[in-house]
Motif scaffolding. Sequence first.
Motif, mmCIF file in Angstrom:
data_model
loop_
_atom_site.group_PDB
_atom_site.id
_atom_site.type_symbol
_atom_site.label_atom_id
_atom_site.label_comp_id
_atom_site.label_asym_id
_atom_site.label_seq_id
_atom_site.Cartn_x
_atom_site.Cartn_y
_atom_site.Cartn_z
ATOM 1 N N LEU A 1 0.839 -1.197 0.000
ATOM 2 C CA LEU A 1 0.000 0.000 0.000
ATOM 3 C C LEU A 1 0.876 1.250 0.000
ATOM 4 C CD1 LEU A 1 -2.746 1.374 0.099
ATOM 5 C CD2 LEU A 1 -2.717 1.088 2.584
ATOM 6 N N GLN A 2 1.929 1.242 0.788
ATOM 7 C CA GLN A 2 2.827 2.391 0.837
ATOM 8 C C GLN A 2 3.519 2.609 -0.515
ATOM 9 O OE1 GLN A 2 5.617 2.298 4.075
ATOM 10 N NE2 GLN A 2 6.461 4.301 3.577
ATOM 11 N N ILE A 3 3.964 1.530 -1.140
ATOM 12 C CA ILE A 3 4.592 1.635 -2.460
ATOM 13 C C ILE A 3 3.589 2.195 -3.466
ATOM 14 C CG2 ILE A 3 5.509 0.298 -4.405
ATOM 15 C CD1 ILE A 3 6.768 -1.592 -2.248
ATOM 16 N N TYR A 4 2.375 1.659 -3.454
ATOM 17 C CA TYR A 4 1.346 2.120 -4.387
ATOM 18 C C TYR A 4 1.033 3.601 -4.177
ATOM 19 C CZ TYR A 4 -2.969 2.217 -7.107
ATOM 20 O OH TYR A 4 -3.928 2.523 -8.031
ATOM 21 N N LEU A 5 0.920 4.018 -2.938
ATOM 22 C CA LEU A 5 0.653 5.428 -2.657
ATOM 23 C C LEU A 5 1.788 6.326 -3.140
ATOM 24 C CD1 LEU A 5 -0.994 5.137 0.876
ATOM 25 C CD2 LEU A 5 -2.121 5.613 -1.321
ATOM 26 N N GLU A 6 3.022 5.840 -3.050
ATOM 27 C CA GLU A 6 4.164 6.609 -3.577
ATOM 28 C C GLU A 6 4.059 6.742 -5.098
ATOM 29 O OE1 GLU A 6 6.728 8.224 -2.109
ATOM 30 O OE2 GLU A 6 5.906 7.769 -0.134
ATOM 31 N N VAL A 7 3.697 5.661 -5.775
ATOM 32 C CA VAL A 7 3.554 5.703 -7.234
ATOM 33 C C VAL A 7 2.416 6.650 -7.613
ATOM 34 C CG1 VAL A 7 3.012 4.345 -9.298
ATOM 35 C CG2 VAL A 7 4.550 3.410 -7.563
ATOM 36 N N VAL A 8 1.303 6.574 -6.889
ATOM 37 C CA VAL A 8 0.167 7.473 -7.155
ATOM 38 C C VAL A 8 0.580 8.928 -6.944
ATOM 39 C CG1 VAL A 8 -2.113 8.207 -6.315
ATOM 40 C CG2 VAL A 8 -1.632 5.770 -6.658
ATOM 41 N N ALA A 9 1.235 9.216 -5.832
ATOM 42 C CA ALA A 9 1.656 10.594 -5.543
ATOM 43 C C ALA A 9 2.618 11.103 -6.610
ATOM 44 C CB ALA A 9 2.306 10.666 -4.160
ATOM 45 N N HIS A 10 3.562 10.276 -7.001
ATOM 46 C CA HIS A 10 4.527 10.672 -8.029
ATOM 47 C C HIS A 10 3.806 10.922 -9.348
ATOM 48 C CE1 HIS A 10 7.975 10.471 -10.760
ATOM 49 N NE2 HIS A 10 8.678 10.823 -9.702
ATOM 50 N N HIS A 11 2.856 10.068 -9.681
ATOM 51 C CA HIS A 11 2.089 10.223 -10.914
ATOM 52 C C HIS A 11 1.330 11.546 -10.914
ATOM 53 C CE1 HIS A 11 -0.363 9.086 -14.365
ATOM 54 N NE2 HIS A 11 -1.401 9.531 -13.675
ATOM 55 N N GLN A 12 0.707 11.865 -9.789
ATOM 56 C CA GLN A 12 -0.072 13.096 -9.701
ATOM 57 C C GLN A 12 0.821 14.328 -9.786
ATOM 58 O OE1 GLN A 12 -2.268 12.259 -6.107
ATOM 59 N NE2 GLN A 12 -3.961 11.368 -7.249
ATOM 60 N N GLN A 13 2.024 14.252 -9.238
ATOM 61 C CA GLN A 13 2.964 15.377 -9.299
ATOM 62 C C GLN A 13 3.519 15.567 -10.701
ATOM 63 O OE1 GLN A 13 5.924 14.302 -6.445
ATOM 64 N NE2 GLN A 13 4.676 14.863 -4.682
ATOM 65 N N GLN A 14 3.654 14.460 -11.449
ATOM 66 C CA GLN A 14 4.298 14.504 -12.762
ATOM 67 C C GLN A 14 3.309 14.487 -13.920
ATOM 68 O OE1 GLN A 14 7.529 15.079 -12.725
ATOM 69 N NE2 GLN A 14 7.520 14.842 -10.511
#
Length: 107
Positions: A25-38
């Motif tokens: 879940l933590q990894i997925y949230l990092e990918v989601v956050a990075h996606h939203q920033q980029q």
Amino acid sequence: MCRIIAGGVDRLADAFKALAHANRLQIYLEVVAHHQQQRGMPAPAAGCGVADFMSKLSIGAPTVSHHVKALVDAGLIRVEKQGKFLTCYLNESLYNELGDFFRPKPE
């Protein structure tokens, strides 16, 4: 009531199963956050390098790889190898489907 198309129940169940582990879940949230920033960036910049979140987790590289594979197998992310580096990309359609699952449908 939520409407789920044929095959969607199994796809969502696989996603929930993968996300039920705290590290995944933590990894997925990092990918989601990075996606939203980029958002709007070209493909290589839009991805999240495994090294980007590996330092935030207190687990070893083999365990991170195991969790990333589980997220890939569930269809939540895709991974591309660029040289010796792995980059994770969000599967936007499944991300949106998960969001739709939790949003009430207007009657």
